[in-house]
Design a protein around this motif. Structure first.
Motif, PDB file in Angstrom:
ATOM      1  N   PHE A 229      24.192 -37.835   4.537  1.00  0.00           N
ATOM      2  CA  PHE A 229      25.518 -38.279   4.961  1.00  0.00           C
ATOM      3  C   PHE A 229      25.435 -38.861   6.364  1.00  0.00           C
ATOM      4  CE2 PHE A 229      26.252 -34.742   2.002  1.00  0.00           C
ATOM      5  CZ  PHE A 229      26.878 -35.453   1.006  1.00  0.00           C
TER       6      PHE A 229
ATOM      7  N   LEU B 135      35.454 -39.852   0.407  1.00  0.00           N
ATOM      8  CA  LEU B 135      34.804 -38.539   0.346  1.00  0.00           C
ATOM      9  C   LEU B 135      33.504 -38.535   1.141  1.00  0.00           C
ATOM     10  CD1 LEU B 135      35.391 -37.664  -3.409  1.00  0.00           C
ATOM     11  CD2 LEU B 135      36.563 -36.693  -1.416  1.00  0.00           C
ATOM     12  N   TYR B 136      32.758 -39.627   1.099  1.00  0.00           N
ATOM     13  CA  TYR B 136      31.508 -39.723   1.837  1.00  0.00           C
ATOM     14  C   TYR B 136      31.766 -39.694   3.348  1.00  0.00           C
ATOM     15  CZ  TYR B 136      26.568 -40.850   2.088  1.00  0.00           C
ATOM     16  OH  TYR B 136      25.225 -40.795   2.302  1.00  0.00           O
TER      17      TYR B 136
ATOM     18  N   ARG C  25      34.272 -38.248   4.790  1.00  0.00           N
ATOM     19  CA  ARG C  25      34.658 -36.869   5.088  1.00  0.00           C
ATOM     20  C   ARG C  25      33.425 -35.981   5.153  1.00  0.00           C
ATOM     21  NH1 ARG C  25      36.991 -33.503   7.951  1.00  0.00           N
ATOM     22  NH2 ARG C  25      37.763 -31.647   6.924  1.00  0.00           N
ATOM     23  N   ALA C  26      32.455 -36.211   4.290  1.00  0.00           N
ATOM     24  CA  ALA C  26      31.210 -35.446   4.316  1.00  0.00           C
ATOM     25  C   ALA C  26      30.435 -35.717   5.602  1.00  0.00           C
ATOM     26  CB  ALA C  26      30.356 -35.774   3.099  1.00  0.00           C
TER      27      ALA C  26
ATOM     28  N   LEU D 102      32.152 -33.674   8.285  1.00  0.00           N
ATOM     29  CA  LEU D 102      31.820 -32.249   8.161  1.00  0.00           C
ATOM     30  C   LEU D 102      30.391 -31.979   8.602  1.00  0.00           C
ATOM     31  CD1 LEU D 102      33.483 -31.346   4.738  1.00  0.00           C
ATOM     32  CD2 LEU D 102      34.196 -30.616   7.024  1.00  0.00           C
ATOM     33  N   GLN D 103      29.469 -32.879   8.259  1.00  0.00           N
ATOM     34  CA  GLN D 103      28.088 -32.695   8.678  1.00  0.00           C
ATOM     35  C   GLN D 103      27.964 -32.799  10.194  1.00  0.00           C
ATOM     36  OE1 GLN D 103      25.227 -35.036   6.532  1.00  0.00           O
ATOM     37  NE2 GLN D 103      23.708 -34.863   8.153  1.00  0.00           N
TER      38      GLN D 103
END
Length: 163
Positions: free
Chosen positions: A88, A148-149, A151-152, A155-156
């Motif tokens: 990500f 979604l990517y 957002r990932a 988060l990462q």
């Protein structure tokens, strides 16, 4: 997948180039080249009806072919920047978002061209399928995946900062 993307990209680039050359030949050299423009694409009736409408249809077709090739070029970029250890990252997220925008543009152009084709087919007989709905649906799905990517990636990044 990376190799298959390259093969499809090269094939679509060749298709776009062949369409451009065939179009130029049919306009400037031999009007009967429009009978078998590319892989059986027969637009001689449209050419005989109006060179303007013929040119419009072919330009829209060439534009969608170029955008499809660009779509696979962006997919090649995704595979180039994809890292198994750090999947990500922001470059991949931005490229996936570009893919969704290009897919939407292809679908939009194809939908407009489909409407134009329907209108024109009332005046002169020819049939052509633009597949606009497929690209519009694909654009929506890829846009959700891109969201979604992203957002990932966020988060990462937060996870890396807390450690």
């Amino acid at each position: 997948m990376h190799v298959i993307s390259w093969i499809i990209f090269i094939g679509l680039s060749i298709k776009a180039g062949a369409l451009i050359i065939s179009f130029i030949v049919s306009i400037f050299v031999n009007e009967f080249a429009s009978k078998n423009l590319y892989l059986g694409l027969d637009l001689l009736n449209v050419y005989n009806f109006s060179v303007f409408h013929y040119s419009s249809i072919i330009v829209l077709y060439i534009l969608t072919a170029i955008l499809k090739a660009y779509l696979f070029y962006l997919l090649i970029k995704v595979f180039r920047h994809l890292d198994v250890n750090n999947p990500f990252n922001l470059k991949v997220a931005k490229t996936i978002t570009k893919i969704s925008y290009v897919s939407f543009c292809i679908g939009l152009i194809a939908a407009l061209a489909y409407g134009y084709t329907i209108w024109l087919s009332q005046k002169v007989f020819f049939a052509f399928n633009w597949n606009a709905s497929g690209f519009l649906f694909m654009a929506g799905v890829i846009f959700i995946i891109a969201f979604l990517y992203k957002r990932a990636v966020e988060l990462q990044t937060e996870n890396e900062l807390t450690i």
